[in-house]
Design a protein around this motif. Structure first.
Motif, PDB file in Angstrom:
ATOM      1  N   THR A  42     -10.254  -1.047  -6.117  1.00 19.22           N
ATOM      2  CA  THR A  42      -9.633  -0.401  -4.953  1.00 19.22           C
ATOM      3  C   THR A  42     -10.640   0.467  -4.198  1.00 19.22           C
ATOM      4  OG1 THR A  42      -8.902   1.613  -6.110  1.00 19.22           O
ATOM      5  CG2 THR A  42      -7.404  -0.303  -6.157  1.00 19.22           C
ATOM      6  N   ALA A  43     -11.827   0.663  -4.779  1.00 18.97           N
ATOM      7  CA  ALA A  43     -12.853   1.515  -4.164  1.00 18.97           C
ATOM      8  C   ALA A  43     -13.801   0.684  -3.307  1.00 18.97           C
ATOM      9  CB  ALA A  43     -13.631   2.247  -5.252  1.00 18.97           C
ATOM     10  N   ASP A  44     -14.651   1.363  -2.566  1.00 18.00           N
ATOM     11  CA  ASP A  44     -15.648   0.699  -1.730  1.00 18.00           C
ATOM     12  C   ASP A  44     -17.069   0.906  -2.248  1.00 18.00           C
ATOM     13  OD1 ASP A  44     -13.868  -0.287   0.344  1.00 18.00           O
ATOM     14  OD2 ASP A  44     -13.599   1.826   0.858  1.00 18.00           O
ATOM     15  N   ILE A  45     -17.337   2.079  -2.799  1.00 15.26           N
ATOM     16  CA  ILE A  45     -18.679   2.451  -3.259  1.00 15.26           C
ATOM     17  C   ILE A  45     -18.521   3.239  -4.552  1.00 15.26           C
ATOM     18  CG2 ILE A  45     -20.752   3.818  -2.726  1.00 15.26           C
ATOM     19  CD1 ILE A  45     -20.096   3.373   0.252  1.00 15.26           C
ATOM     20  N   TYR A  46     -19.465   3.045  -5.469  1.00 18.81           N
ATOM     21  CA  TYR A  46     -19.450   3.804  -6.725  1.00 18.81           C
ATOM     22  C   TYR A  46     -20.562   4.843  -6.704  1.00 18.81           C
ATOM     23  CZ  TYR A  46     -19.230   4.885 -11.674  1.00 18.81           C
ATOM     24  OH  TYR A  46     -19.090   5.544 -12.868  1.00 18.81           O
ATOM     25  N   LEU A  47     -20.235   6.079  -7.043  1.00 16.62           N
ATOM     26  CA  LEU A  47     -21.208   7.159  -7.110  1.00 16.62           C
ATOM     27  C   LEU A  47     -21.502   7.458  -8.573  1.00 16.62           C
ATOM     28  CD1 LEU A  47     -22.875   9.512  -5.972  1.00 16.62           C
ATOM     29  CD2 LEU A  47     -20.757  10.865  -5.978  1.00 16.62           C
ATOM     30  N   ALA A  48     -22.732   7.200  -8.987  1.00 15.62           N
ATOM     31  CA  ALA A  48     -23.174   7.510 -10.353  1.00 15.62           C
ATOM     32  C   ALA A  48     -23.960   8.816 -10.276  1.00 15.62           C
ATOM     33  CB  ALA A  48     -24.029   6.382 -10.898  1.00 15.62           C
ATOM     34  N   SER A  49     -23.345   9.893 -10.673  1.00 14.06           N
ATOM     35  CA  SER A  49     -23.976  11.204 -10.514  1.00 14.06           C
ATOM     36  C   SER A  49     -24.831  11.610 -11.703  1.00 14.06           C
ATOM     37  CB  SER A  49     -22.907  12.271 -10.255  1.00 14.06           C
ATOM     38  OG  SER A  49     -21.994  12.307 -11.332  1.00 14.06           O
ATOM     39  N   SER A  50     -24.751  10.857 -12.806  1.00 17.09           N
ATOM     40  CA  SER A  50     -25.556  11.215 -13.977  1.00 17.09           C
ATOM     41  C   SER A  50     -27.031  10.962 -13.699  1.00 17.09           C
ATOM     42  CB  SER A  50     -25.096  10.425 -15.200  1.00 17.09           C
ATOM     43  OG  SER A  50     -25.229   9.051 -14.961  1.00 17.09           O
ATOM     44  N   ARG A  51     -27.864  11.819 -14.256  1.00 18.67           N
ATOM     45  CA  ARG A  51     -29.296  11.723 -13.994  1.00 18.67           C
ATOM     46  C   ARG A  51     -30.057  11.139 -15.176  1.00 18.67           C
ATOM     47  NH1 ARG A  51     -33.227  15.762 -14.015  1.00 18.67           N
ATOM     48  NH2 ARG A  51     -31.617  17.160 -14.725  1.00 18.67           N
ATOM     49  N   LEU A  52     -29.581  11.334 -16.372  1.00 16.19           N
ATOM     50  CA  LEU A  52     -30.336  10.917 -17.553  1.00 16.19           C
ATOM     51  C   LEU A  52     -29.561   9.940 -18.427  1.00 16.19           C
ATOM     52  CD1 LEU A  52     -31.769  14.433 -18.441  1.00 16.19           C
ATOM     53  CD2 LEU A  52     -32.927  12.577 -17.244  1.00 16.19           C
ATOM     54  N   GLU A  53     -28.755   9.105 -17.827  1.00 16.39           N
ATOM     55  CA  GLU A  53     -27.932   8.165 -18.594  1.00 16.39           C
ATOM     56  C   GLU A  53     -28.633   6.809 -18.673  1.00 16.39           C
ATOM     57  OE1 GLU A  53     -23.409   6.380 -18.544  1.00 16.39           O
ATOM     58  OE2 GLU A  53     -24.118   7.558 -16.861  1.00 16.39           O
ATOM     59  N   PRO A  54     -28.971   6.347 -19.869  1.00 18.26           N
ATOM     60  CA  PRO A  54     -29.623   5.043 -19.982  1.00 18.26           C
ATOM     61  C   PRO A  54     -28.604   3.906 -19.991  1.00 18.26           C
ATOM     62  CG  PRO A  54     -29.541   6.087 -22.122  1.00 18.26           C
ATOM     63  CD  PRO A  54     -28.924   7.053 -21.134  1.00 18.26           C
ATOM     64  N   ALA A  55     -28.871   2.863 -19.250  1.00 19.73           N
ATOM     65  CA  ALA A  55     -28.052   1.641 -19.251  1.00 19.73           C
ATOM     66  C   ALA A  55     -26.553   1.938 -19.171  1.00 19.73           C
ATOM     67  CB  ALA A  55     -28.365   0.797 -20.474  1.00 19.73           C
ATOM     68  N   SER A  56     -26.140   2.514 -18.086  1.00 19.72           N
ATOM     69  CA  SER A  56     -24.764   2.961 -17.909  1.00 19.72           C
ATOM     70  C   SER A  56     -23.768   1.800 -17.882  1.00 19.72           C
ATOM     71  CB  SER A  56     -24.660   3.743 -16.599  1.00 19.72           C
ATOM     72  OG  SER A  56     -23.322   3.974 -16.268  1.00 19.72           O
ATOM     73  N   ASN A  57     -22.802   1.842 -18.790  1.00 22.85           N
ATOM     74  CA  ASN A  57     -21.713   0.862 -18.763  1.00 22.85           C
ATOM     75  C   ASN A  57     -20.877   1.036 -17.505  1.00 22.85           C
ATOM     76  OD1 ASN A  57     -22.339  -0.407 -21.156  1.00 22.85           O
ATOM     77  ND2 ASN A  57     -20.985   0.871 -22.378  1.00 22.85           N
ATOM     78  N   ALA A  58     -20.698   2.291 -17.076  1.00 23.79           N
ATOM     79  CA  ALA A  58     -19.885   2.548 -15.879  1.00 23.79           C
ATOM     80  C   ALA A  58     -20.518   1.905 -14.648  1.00 23.79           C
ATOM     81  CB  ALA A  58     -19.727   4.051 -15.684  1.00 23.79           C
ATOM     82  N   VAL A  59     -21.836   2.003 -14.515  1.00 33.52           N
ATOM     83  CA  VAL A  59     -22.519   1.374 -13.383  1.00 33.52           C
ATOM     84  C   VAL A  59     -22.387  -0.141 -13.473  1.00 33.52           C
ATOM     85  CG1 VAL A  59     -24.784   0.958 -12.332  1.00 33.52           C
ATOM     86  CG2 VAL A  59     -24.094   3.283 -12.931  1.00 33.52           C
ATOM     87  N   SER A  60     -22.555  -0.700 -14.650  1.00 34.61           N
ATOM     88  CA  SER A  60     -22.405  -2.148 -14.837  1.00 34.61           C
ATOM     89  C   SER A  60     -20.998  -2.602 -14.469  1.00 34.61           C
ATOM     90  CB  SER A  60     -22.711  -2.539 -16.290  1.00 34.61           C
ATOM     91  OG  SER A  60     -24.052  -2.265 -16.590  1.00 34.61           O
ATOM     92  N   GLU A  61     -19.992  -1.832 -14.886  1.00 37.63           N
ATOM     93  CA  GLU A  61     -18.603  -2.172 -14.560  1.00 37.63           C
ATOM     94  C   GLU A  61     -18.359  -2.096 -13.051  1.00 37.63           C
ATOM     95  OE1 GLU A  61     -16.590   0.676 -16.997  1.00 37.63           O
ATOM     96  OE2 GLU A  61     -16.723  -0.576 -18.787  1.00 37.63           O
ATOM     97  N   ALA A  62     -18.918  -1.076 -12.402  1.00 37.34           N
ATOM     98  CA  ALA A  62     -18.751  -0.941 -10.953  1.00 37.34           C
ATOM     99  C   ALA A  62     -19.377  -2.132 -10.232  1.00 37.34           C
ATOM    100  CB  ALA A  62     -19.369   0.371 -10.471  1.00 37.34           C
ATOM    101  N   LEU A  63     -20.575  -2.521 -10.637  1.00 32.88           N
ATOM    102  CA  LEU A  63     -21.230  -3.683 -10.024  1.00 32.88           C
ATOM    103  C   LEU A  63     -20.406  -4.950 -10.260  1.00 32.88           C
ATOM    104  CD1 LEU A  63     -24.903  -2.863 -11.017  1.00 32.88           C
ATOM    105  CD2 LEU A  63     -23.998  -2.913  -8.677  1.00 32.88           C
ATOM    106  N   ALA A  64     -19.897  -5.112 -11.479  1.00 33.02           N
ATOM    107  CA  ALA A  64     -19.086  -6.294 -11.795  1.00 33.02           C
ATOM    108  C   ALA A  64     -17.817  -6.346 -10.955  1.00 33.02           C
ATOM    109  CB  ALA A  64     -18.739  -6.305 -13.289  1.00 33.02           C
ATOM    110  N   CYS A  65     -17.362  -5.196 -10.484  1.00 31.59           N
ATOM    111  CA  CYS A  65     -16.177  -5.138  -9.625  1.00 31.59           C
ATOM    112  C   CYS A  65     -16.538  -5.212  -8.144  1.00 31.59           C
ATOM    113  CB  CYS A  65     -15.381  -3.866  -9.914  1.00 31.59           C
ATOM    114  SG  CYS A  65     -14.576  -3.910 -11.531  1.00 31.59           S
ATOM    115  N   GLY A  66     -17.823  -5.456  -7.844  1.00 36.08           N
ATOM    116  CA  GLY A  66     -18.233  -5.668  -6.468  1.00 36.08           C
ATOM    117  C   GLY A  66     -18.582  -4.421  -5.680  1.00 36.08           C
TER     118      GLY A  66
END
Length: 133
Positions: A29-53
């Motif tokens: 339902t979103a348009d853009i994902y904001l990943a605010s973490s600075r030191l997170e390695p291999a973020s699952n949340a970022v991967s999930e956001a990309l997988a959702c387009g």
């Protein structure tokens, strides 16, 4: 995450725990994902956001760059840098969405194998004892 019970956000929706399908439905339902973490390695949340387009805005200096590739943009710090990055993604939204590439497990396995082969090659080329690597 955790927050104080006294915290009452004005523009943030705090949600109960969700299963993966509900998270994916929400992300779509979103348009853009904001990943605010600075030191997170291999973020699952970022991967999930990309997988959702979703194109991703992420803090520069994180490992997000490798996951996001050209499907998002880094910002240097909250404030003007973040706003400039957001404007860039909004103005060129279709370009960022088209650049989304979610690697398969086979892609990832091939990349790990390439790294391992390189390490073994370097070990044998440099003739280092195995305990040094």
């Amino acid at each position: 995450g955790r927050y104080l019970d006294s915290f009452v956000p004005k523009h943030i929706k705090i949600m109960d725990e969700k299963d993966s399908n509900a998270v994916a439905d929400f992300l779509r339902t979103a348009d853009i994902y904001l990943a605010s973490s600075r030191l997170e390695p291999a973020s699952n949340a970022v991967s999930e956001a990309l997988a959702c387009g979703l194109p991703v805005l992420y803090q520069d200096g994180s490992s997000h760059r490798e996951l996001v590739g050209n499907a998002g943009i880094a910002y240097s710090r909250p404030g003007p840098g973040l706003l400039q990055a957001l404007e860039e993604v909004v103005e060129n939204y279709d370009t960022y969405v088209k650049a989304i590439h979610v690697p398969t497990m086979n892609d990832i396995a091939r990349q790990y194998l390439a790294i391992m082969r390189w390490c073994f090659y370097m070990k044998n080329t440099l003739l280092l004892p195995s305990k040094d690597i």
